[in-house]
Design a protein around this motif. Structure first.
Motif, PDB file in Angstrom:
ATOM      1  N   MET A   1       0.826  -1.178   0.000  1.00 53.10           N
ATOM      2  CA  MET A   1       0.000   0.000   0.000  1.00 53.10           C
ATOM      3  C   MET A   1       0.869   1.239   0.000  1.00 53.10           C
ATOM      4  O   MET A   1       1.978   1.217   0.520  1.00 53.10           O
ATOM      5  N   ALA A   2       0.388   2.283  -0.593  1.00 52.74           N
ATOM      6  CA  ALA A   2       1.071   3.570  -0.526  1.00 52.74           C
ATOM      7  C   ALA A   2       0.765   4.200   0.833  1.00 52.74           C
ATOM      8  O   ALA A   2      -0.292   3.962   1.406  1.00 52.74           O
ATOM      9  N   PRO A   3       1.675   4.968   1.386  1.00 48.11           N
ATOM     10  CA  PRO A   3       1.459   5.557   2.707  1.00 48.11           C
ATOM     11  C   PRO A   3       0.538   6.777   2.648  1.00 48.11           C
ATOM     12  O   PRO A   3       0.960   7.915   2.827  1.00 48.11           O
ATOM     13  N   THR A   4      -0.745   6.526   2.375  1.00 47.87           N
ATOM     14  CA  THR A   4      -1.736   7.596   2.341  1.00 47.87           C
ATOM     15  C   THR A   4      -2.938   7.184   3.189  1.00 47.87           C
ATOM     16  O   THR A   4      -3.170   5.990   3.420  1.00 47.87           O
ATOM     17  N   VAL A  14     -10.297  -4.187   4.079  1.00 45.56           N
ATOM     18  CA  VAL A  14      -9.774  -5.523   3.773  1.00 45.56           C
ATOM     19  C   VAL A  14      -9.677  -6.339   5.063  1.00 45.56           C
ATOM     20  O   VAL A  14     -10.030  -7.527   5.093  1.00 45.56           O
ATOM     21  N   GLY A  15      -9.217  -5.718   6.131  1.00 44.61           N
ATOM     22  CA  GLY A  15      -9.134  -6.408   7.424  1.00 44.61           C
ATOM     23  C   GLY A  15     -10.495  -6.876   7.902  1.00 44.61           C
ATOM     24  O   GLY A  15     -10.622  -7.974   8.459  1.00 44.61           O
ATOM     25  N   ALA A  16     -11.518  -6.082   7.677  1.00 42.96           N
ATOM     26  CA  ALA A  16     -12.877  -6.466   8.079  1.00 42.96           C
ATOM     27  C   ALA A  16     -13.355  -7.681   7.288  1.00 42.96           C
ATOM     28  O   ALA A  16     -13.983  -8.586   7.850  1.00 42.96           O
ATOM     29  N   ALA A  31      -1.472 -12.809   6.788  1.00 39.95           N
ATOM     30  CA  ALA A  31      -1.522 -11.648   5.902  1.00 39.95           C
ATOM     31  C   ALA A  31      -0.379 -10.704   6.243  1.00 39.95           C
ATOM     32  O   ALA A  31       0.084 -10.651   7.380  1.00 39.95           O
ATOM     33  N   ALA A  32       0.066  -9.965   5.248  1.00 35.85           N
ATOM     34  CA  ALA A  32       1.127  -8.980   5.439  1.00 35.85           C
ATOM     35  C   ALA A  32       0.808  -7.759   4.590  1.00 35.85           C
ATOM     36  O   ALA A  32       0.088  -7.852   3.606  1.00 35.85           O
ATOM     37  N   VAL A  33       1.344  -6.633   5.001  1.00 34.63           N
ATOM     38  CA  VAL A  33       1.159  -5.388   4.251  1.00 34.63           C
ATOM     39  C   VAL A  33       2.538  -4.845   3.900  1.00 34.63           C
ATOM     40  O   VAL A  33       3.411  -4.743   4.752  1.00 34.63           O
ATOM     41  N   LEU A  34       2.705  -4.513   2.635  1.00 38.00           N
ATOM     42  CA  LEU A  34       3.951  -3.925   2.167  1.00 38.00           C
ATOM     43  C   LEU A  34       3.684  -2.468   1.828  1.00 38.00           C
ATOM     44  O   LEU A  34       2.813  -2.158   1.019  1.00 38.00           O
ATOM     45  N   MET A  35       4.423  -1.579   2.474  1.00 38.91           N
ATOM     46  CA  MET A  35       4.309  -0.160   2.143  1.00 38.91           C
ATOM     47  C   MET A  35       5.277   0.138   1.005  1.00 38.91           C
ATOM     48  O   MET A  35       6.472  -0.098   1.127  1.00 38.91           O
ATOM     49  N   MET A  52      -0.857   1.099  11.453  1.00 38.86           N
ATOM     50  CA  MET A  52      -0.985  -0.284  11.002  1.00 38.86           C
ATOM     51  C   MET A  52      -0.588  -1.278  12.076  1.00 38.86           C
ATOM     52  O   MET A  52      -1.177  -2.344  12.188  1.00 38.86           O
ATOM     53  N   THR A  53       0.408  -0.949  12.888  1.00 43.08           N
ATOM     54  CA  THR A  53       0.847  -1.893  13.916  1.00 43.08           C
ATOM     55  C   THR A  53      -0.086  -1.895  15.119  1.00 43.08           C
ATOM     56  O   THR A  53      -0.121  -2.855  15.863  1.00 43.08           O
TER      57      THR A  53
END
Length: 54
Positions: A1-4, A14-16, A31-35, A52-53
């Protein structure tokens, strides 16, 4: 994801969805998120990383 903030709000959605389908799975989902598209020393990157954390 872009940091916006827009991307962060989509991440919450998406988490929901993941939370909704998790009881239907036989094994836990990993699951993982890449900034990406981060800008060095931008103020929003550390703030969104912290959100996010949490």
């Amino acid at each position: 994801m872009a940091p916006t903030m827009g991307e962060y709000k989509r991440l919450l959605e998406v988490g929901a969805v993941i939370d909704d389908v998790e009881p239907l799975r036989a094994t836990p989902l990993v699951a993982a998120v890449l900034m990406n598209r981060t800008v060095t020393n931008a103020n929003n990157t550390p703030m969104l990383r912290e959100l996010m954390t949490d």
